[in-house]
Design an enzyme around this catalytic site. Sequence first.
Site, PDB file in Angstrom:
ATOM      1  CG  ASP A  80      14.014 -11.640-122.330  1.00 51.40           C
ATOM      2  OD1 ASP A  80      12.997 -12.243-122.714  1.00 51.40           O
ATOM      3  OD2 ASP A  80      14.388 -11.630-121.144  1.00 51.40           O
ATOM      4  CD  GLU A 174      11.278 -16.130-118.833  1.00 56.14           C
ATOM      5  OE1 GLU A 174      10.918 -17.054-118.078  1.00 56.14           O
ATOM      6  OE2 GLU A 174      12.482 -15.964-119.169  1.00 56.14           O
TER       7      GLU A 174
END
Length: 408
Positions: A80, A174
């Site tokens: 991400d 994250e």
Amino acid sequence: MKQRLIERLERYVKIDTQADPHSQTTPSTKKQWDLINLLLDEIKDLNLEVEVDDKGYLMATLPSNTDKKVPTIGLLAHIDTSPDYNASNVQPLIVEKYDGEEIRLGDSEKVLSPKTFPQLKKVIGHTLMTTDGTSLLGADDKAGVTEIMEAIIYLMEHPEIKHGDIRFSFTPDEEIGRGPHHFDVERFNADFAYTLDGSLEGELQYESFNAASAVVEVNGVNVHPGSAKDVMVNANTLAMAFNDQLPSDEAPEHTEGYEGFYHLSDMSGTVEKATLQYIIRDHDKAQFERRKNHLLDIAKNLNHKYNNELISVTINDQYYNMGEKIKPLPELINIPEKVIQSLGMSPIIEPIRGGTDGSQLSYMGLPTPNLFTGGANFHGPFEYASIDVMEKAVHTIVGIVSEFEKQS
């Protein structure tokens, strides 16, 4: 290898995988599946064991090629990208043999300048990948994803390099602090791991902040200002009084190294109600607890002053200093340090002024230091990656798994 790194990183950064902190799903955005599924197909094409669960956690294995009993090493990177800046329509640009001067980012007016970003002086002569000034790049952490994939392929192409089982995983979310929340450490089945989520050449990090969030809610008394004397309590004013009691020099913009801080990250309010949102950080556990208690004490004292429960503080711990779990295993640092030196780099062993997935994973039973990726200026339009440093990161991974085999 450099051209392969460029092509792979370009392929990955063009996929929008921005996380959403307001979402309650995992992954927090459906578009993260676009890169997860691409990686799944690429790993299947390598004829390796790979699986993805319903939360988007991809896990795969490069089998051992040695008869020795070697620890199973994990490699981790997140797919991400930050929610803090535009991550759509990423158009990466390549700068060959960077000359140390300013770099104009595409057709935008933004300039990547060594005056503003002095670390650029360390990558003179390198091949750089930059943004076009309209988006972040996503090297955080697609550089890490790229390096793990290229390291696995390199090891497959060089069977003379002996290693034990290597487990590798690509994970969502994250950037919004949820990376390890659904990570199955038992299923991953590694003895320890390394995140590829650092920045400058040679970084080797095994200490992180202890971290907490704090929400301060202030309730006021709103009456007509013409008849407010001795009746009105302005929540905005009281919120400012609360913040004024925090040490002004213990903020992110005034701290470095092991120094902790209070960070007022958001505020909103009216006369009737105000809210302050803080993040609290400290490497030292006792100091961390002191900081949390200080917020509670400020609220207690102000409530006492007004003889009313006007202020409430809600504190939630987020993660802890992973050094407590990694220091008892010195080989996890000594071997990478040796490998980094052998590749002609100077190890930079400094605490992370933030957190990685390793901060939480280390407390979940998977000790996880962090390694450099070659990216810099994350989360904004001035982000870039040195392809030369990325190549060194690949060889660092290869060297680590090889050295553990030799020492077994």
